[in-house]
Design an enzyme around this catalytic site. Structure first.
Site, PDB file in Angstrom:
ATOM      1  N   HIS A  17       0.826  -1.199   0.000  1.00 44.95           N
ATOM      2  CA  HIS A  17       0.000   0.000   0.000  1.00 44.95           C
ATOM      3  C   HIS A  17       0.864   1.254   0.000  1.00 44.95           C
ATOM      4  O   HIS A  17       1.921   1.304   0.638  1.00 44.95           O
ATOM      5  CB  HIS A  17      -0.909   0.023   1.230  1.00 44.95           C
ATOM      6  CG  HIS A  17      -2.155  -0.801   1.077  1.00 44.95           C
ATOM      7  ND1 HIS A  17      -3.080  -0.562   0.081  1.00 44.95           N
ATOM      8  CD2 HIS A  17      -2.639  -1.849   1.796  1.00 44.95           C
ATOM      9  CE1 HIS A  17      -4.083  -1.429   0.196  1.00 44.95           C
ATOM     10  NE2 HIS A  17      -3.833  -2.230   1.224  1.00 44.95           N
ATOM     11  N   CYS A  30       0.231   2.694  -4.835  1.00 42.27           N
ATOM     12  CA  CYS A  30      -0.489   3.906  -5.216  1.00 42.27           C
ATOM     13  C   CYS A  30       0.339   5.153  -4.931  1.00 42.27           C
ATOM     14  O   CYS A  30       1.199   5.151  -4.061  1.00 42.27           O
ATOM     15  CB  CYS A  30      -1.792   4.007  -4.433  1.00 42.27           C
ATOM     16  SG  CYS A  30      -2.956   2.739  -4.873  1.00 42.27           S
TER      17      CYS A  30
END
Length: 396
Positions: A186, A242
């Site tokens: 993440h 991301c």
């Protein structure tokens, strides 16, 4: 991978203040005190909950070139090179010939048992490490793999272990060494506190224990992995996460056409002028002034941020970063050939297996060509120095 834990794959919220004060969830072991290095690690245990097939990725046919680039005309230039591009005249850097020692750090975090659990990150580490050994002469004993299915507490991707491994990666690096860093997990954004980001946000990655011990910000990753490097050392980094476009805070950013990216002032001007026109149509002269002043302030702020980055984030070393998405984009946790994987990691390996003799611009386009049919993310290439993307072949 998209968002940060608990945000969902397509979430767009930022990580500001997120991940503080929560107890760690499942699988966290405190780092052992006094740990002074990374001995050879056994292959990670197979604890995949999603049953990936044996044999790894299914790749397109390879070109058979196992020795890599050999055309002297496309080899990295030797000796010190001038920065140019507005940098101070005494700034210089040196390409690595990648003929020296090789070390690699690969991190894959599935966040087992946590909100926002991912599926493909551990697979990415396994497949990237095999790729490095098969095609780029990396040795298993010179690699550190941190995954959250590991039984050894020192191989868990906790914040302390990641920071310790980052220092290990760059320690003792010499000219023409080749270092490799890979992160699959993440990513997110948090408020920029030092003024080096055009968009006002720093990029961050999330260790498995981020709820208890916090995230890792791009400024720190640059401090630990880029600043210690001397001229002629190569660090190749891949961020499959991301908001990762400038995750190493490298100042030179290239598009698929090979052109150095600049802040899009024309686009900002269009927004500012549109506001002014709308205010004028309403007879709101104060609104006209506010719109134009707002654009001028934004343009000046962007220039200040870029100038600061150019002054403080360049390096005499040879640092290249391939990112799974732009700073404002999410990255896909994909399933390819029935195996969970990060789309960026898969595309990077596939492009090089198909053809290792590619310039940087060709490789960036190859990666985007693989992704664009199924994913909206646009991978990004950034560098610590000006890069001849059209003529120099990618090496590592």
């Amino acid at each position: 991978m998209s968002g940060y834990p608990g945000q969902g794959y397509q979430g767009q919220g930022y990580g500001q203040g997120y991940g503080q004060g929560y107890p760690p969830q499942g699988g966290y072991y405190p780092p052992q005190p006094g740990y002074g290095g990374y001995p050879p690690q056994p292959p990670p245990p197979q604890h995949y909950q999603y049953g990936p097939p044996q044999g790894g990725y299914q790749y397109p046919p390879q070109d058979g070139s196992r020795a890599g680039p050999s055309d002297q005309a496309h080899q990295p230039p030797q000796g010190m090179q001038q920065f140019g591009h507005g940098a101070p005249s005494d700034y210089a850097f040196q390409y690595s010939q990648c003929t020296g020692k090789r070390k690699a750090l690969l991190i894959g975090i599935n966040y087992f048992g946590q909100e926002g659990e991912l599926r493909g990150c551990i697979n990415d580490v396994r497949n990237l490490s095999n790729f490095l050994m098969e095609f780029y002469q990396y040795r298993r004993e010179d690699m550190v793999l941190l995954t959250d299915d590991a039984q050894d507490p020192m191989s868990q991707p906790t914040r302390d272990n990641i920071v310790r491994a980052m220092h290990w990666l760059v320690e003792g690096a010499q000219p023409n060494d080749s270092l490799f860093f890979h992160y699959s997990g993440h990513g997110g954004q948090t408020e920029d506190l030092d003024g080096d980001e055009d968009d006002g946000y720093d990029e961050v990655i999330y260790p498995v224990d981020f709820r208890a011990n916090g995230h890792i910000v791009d400024d720190d990753m640059h401090l630990w992995m880029v600043q210690p490097l001397q001229a002629g050392v190569r660090l190749t980094a891949i961020f499959d996460s991301c908001h990762s476009g400038t995750a190493l805070d490298l100042p030179y950013v290239y598009s698929t056409s090979g052109v150095l990216k600049e802040p899009n002032l024309a686009k900002e001007a269009g927004v500012g002028l549109l506001g002014a026109v709308q205010s004028y149509a309403r007879g709101d002269l104060g609104g006209v002034a506010t719109s134009l002043f707002g654009f001028a302030k934004k343009a000046f702020s962007d220039k200040q941020a870029r100038d600061r980055t150019m002054r403080t984030k360049t390096s005499p070393a040879d640092v290249i970063s391939w990112s799974g998405s732009k700073d404002d984009q999410t990255s896909a946790d994909a399933t390819i050939a029935s195996q969970a994987t990060g789309a960026m990691s898969y595309a990077f390996v596939s492009a090089l297996r198909a053809n290792r003799n590619q310039t940087y611009n060709q490789l960036l386009n190859s990666i985007r060509d693989i992704l664009e049919g199924q994913y909206s993310q646009k991978p990004q290439l950034s560098c610590s120095h000006p890069l001849d993307t059209e003529n120099v072949w990618f090496v590592m």
